[in-house]
Design a protein around this motif. Sequence first.
Motif, PDB file in Angstrom:
ATOM      1  N   ASN A  57      39.165  27.914  -0.686  1.00  0.00           N
ATOM      2  CA  ASN A  57      39.456  29.317  -0.382  1.00  0.00           C
ATOM      3  C   ASN A  57      39.534  30.169  -1.652  1.00  0.00           C
ATOM      4  N   GLU A  58      39.144  29.561  -2.769  1.00  0.00           N
ATOM      5  CA  GLU A  58      39.181  30.190  -4.088  1.00  0.00           C
ATOM      6  C   GLU A  58      40.602  30.522  -4.539  1.00  0.00           C
ATOM      7  N   HIS A  59      41.591  29.843  -3.950  1.00  0.00           N
ATOM      8  CA  HIS A  59      42.964  29.933  -4.444  1.00  0.00           C
ATOM      9  C   HIS A  59      43.046  29.032  -5.676  1.00  0.00           C
ATOM     10  N   SER A  60      43.504  29.593  -6.798  1.00  0.00           N
ATOM     11  CA  SER A  60      43.542  28.805  -8.021  1.00  0.00           C
ATOM     12  C   SER A  60      44.972  28.627  -8.504  1.00  0.00           C
ATOM     13  N   PRO A  94      39.345   5.254 -33.100  1.00  0.00           N
ATOM     14  CA  PRO A  94      37.895   5.455 -33.114  1.00  0.00           C
ATOM     15  C   PRO A  94      37.173   4.406 -32.261  1.00  0.00           C
ATOM     16  N   GLU A  95      36.222   4.880 -31.468  1.00  0.00           N
ATOM     17  CA  GLU A  95      35.420   4.033 -30.567  1.00  0.00           C
ATOM     18  C   GLU A  95      36.269   3.292 -29.542  1.00  0.00           C
ATOM     19  N   ASP A  96      37.443   3.810 -29.252  1.00  0.00           N
ATOM     20  CA  ASP A  96      38.297   3.235 -28.220  1.00  0.00           C
ATOM     21  C   ASP A  96      38.424   4.239 -27.078  1.00  0.00           C
ATOM     22  N   SER A  97      38.961   3.782 -25.947  1.00  0.00           N
ATOM     23  CA  SER A  97      39.122   4.641 -24.772  1.00  0.00           C
ATOM     24  C   SER A  97      40.539   4.546 -24.241  1.00  0.00           C
ATOM     25  N   TYR A  98      40.919   5.579 -23.522  1.00  0.00           N
ATOM     26  CA  TYR A  98      42.200   5.614 -22.818  1.00  0.00           C
ATOM     27  C   TYR A  98      41.894   6.089 -21.396  1.00  0.00           C
ATOM     28  N   SER A  99      42.448   5.385 -20.393  1.00  0.00           N
ATOM     29  CA  SER A  99      42.221   5.752 -18.994  1.00  0.00           C
ATOM     30  C   SER A  99      43.544   5.956 -18.280  1.00  0.00           C
ATOM     31  N   TYR A 100      43.525   6.869 -17.323  1.00  0.00           N
ATOM     32  CA  TYR A 100      44.691   7.074 -16.472  1.00  0.00           C
ATOM     33  C   TYR A 100      44.226   7.629 -15.135  1.00  0.00           C
ATOM     34  N   THR A 101      45.106   7.523 -14.157  1.00  0.00           N
ATOM     35  CA  THR A 101      44.830   8.062 -12.824  1.00  0.00           C
ATOM     36  C   THR A 101      45.960   9.008 -12.450  1.00  0.00           C
ATOM     37  N   SER A 102      45.591  10.153 -11.903  1.00  0.00           N
ATOM     38  CA  SER A 102      46.556  11.128 -11.425  1.00  0.00           C
ATOM     39  C   SER A 102      46.022  11.714 -10.124  1.00  0.00           C
ATOM     40  N   GLY A 103      46.648  12.762  -9.640  1.00  0.00           N
ATOM     41  CA  GLY A 103      46.190  13.320  -8.373  1.00  0.00           C
ATOM     42  C   GLY A 103      46.585  14.762  -8.204  1.00  0.00           C
ATOM     43  N   THR A 104      46.036  15.355  -7.160  1.00  0.00           N
ATOM     44  CA  THR A 104      46.347  16.737  -6.816  1.00  0.00           C
ATOM     45  C   THR A 104      46.231  16.908  -5.308  1.00  0.00           C
ATOM     46  N   VAL A 105      46.869  17.952  -4.800  1.00  0.00           N
ATOM     47  CA  VAL A 105      46.841  18.263  -3.378  1.00  0.00           C
ATOM     48  C   VAL A 105      46.197  19.627  -3.205  1.00  0.00           C
ATOM     49  N   LEU A 106      45.213  19.713  -2.304  1.00  0.00           N
ATOM     50  CA  LEU A 106      44.549  20.974  -1.997  1.00  0.00           C
ATOM     51  C   LEU A 106      44.835  21.366  -0.551  1.00  0.00           C
ATOM     52  N   ALA A 107      44.671  22.659  -0.262  1.00  0.00           N
ATOM     53  CA  ALA A 107      44.828  23.158   1.107  1.00  0.00           C
ATOM     54  C   ALA A 107      43.499  23.136   1.858  1.00  0.00           C
ATOM     55  N   GLY A 164      37.297  21.288  -3.336  1.00  0.00           N
ATOM     56  CA  GLY A 164      37.818  22.084  -4.440  1.00  0.00           C
ATOM     57  C   GLY A 164      37.228  21.602  -5.742  1.00  0.00           C
ATOM     58  N   SER A 165      37.735  22.153  -6.839  1.00  0.00           N
ATOM     59  CA  SER A 165      37.251  21.725  -8.149  1.00  0.00           C
ATOM     60  C   SER A 165      38.381  21.790  -9.158  1.00  0.00           C
ATOM     61  N   MET A 166      38.173  21.069 -10.247  1.00  0.00           N
ATOM     62  CA  MET A 166      39.110  21.082 -11.363  1.00  0.00           C
ATOM     63  C   MET A 166      38.326  21.157 -12.654  1.00  0.00           C
ATOM     64  N   GLN A 167      38.918  21.809 -13.648  1.00  0.00           N
ATOM     65  CA  GLN A 167      38.366  21.822 -14.990  1.00  0.00           C
ATOM     66  C   GLN A 167      39.503  22.153 -15.945  1.00  0.00           C
ATOM     67  N   GLY A 168      39.260  21.974 -17.225  1.00  0.00           N
ATOM     68  CA  GLY A 168      40.312  22.299 -18.180  1.00  0.00           C
ATOM     69  C   GLY A 168      40.029  21.745 -19.544  1.00  0.00           C
ATOM     70  N   HIS A 169      41.096  21.383 -20.247  1.00  0.00           N
ATOM     71  CA  HIS A 169      40.936  20.781 -21.567  1.00  0.00           C
ATOM     72  C   HIS A 169      42.193  19.989 -21.935  1.00  0.00           C
ATOM     73  N   TYR A 170      41.984  19.071 -22.870  1.00  0.00           N
ATOM     74  CA  TYR A 170      43.083  18.365 -23.508  1.00  0.00           C
ATOM     75  C   TYR A 170      43.211  18.900 -24.923  1.00  0.00           C
TER      76      TYR A 170
END
Length: 128
Positions: free
Chosen positions: A59-62, A79-92, A96-102
């Motif tokens: 619904n374009e609610h952000s 260097p040349e290593d990785s970090y992984s995690y899992t999280s979540g979100t709830v939409l109406a 939907g979509s997500m974007q951003g930055h660290y």
Amino acid sequence: MQIENLEENIQIQVETNYLAEQSDPDSKRFVFSYHITITNHSDQPVQLISRRWLIVDGNEHSQEVEGEGVVGEQPIIAPEDSYSYTSGTVLATNVGSMQGHYEMRCDDGETFNAPINPFTLATPNALH
């Protein structure tokens, strides 16, 4: 001395999943998880300091979400290593979509933003 473009050396991969067992479409509650892998292709360790998300439903609610670290951690990625995690979100809505930055910090204290390209959250068969 060549200054490397640090944000280009941080690779961010995203896998999403619709969590039907936690969702209630009749109540407009659609729960999604996202699994993120951050890989450091630079020649120095970097620390993930904070995150900033822009989450948009069908619904374009952000909503914007900002905070320290991810899942309670501020990992240092070698260097040349990785970090992984899992999280979540709830939409109406079921799409939907997500974007951003660290915000990342180098050993020398320099900070930079590693962009997270937009990714889609959708229930199975919601998108053709």
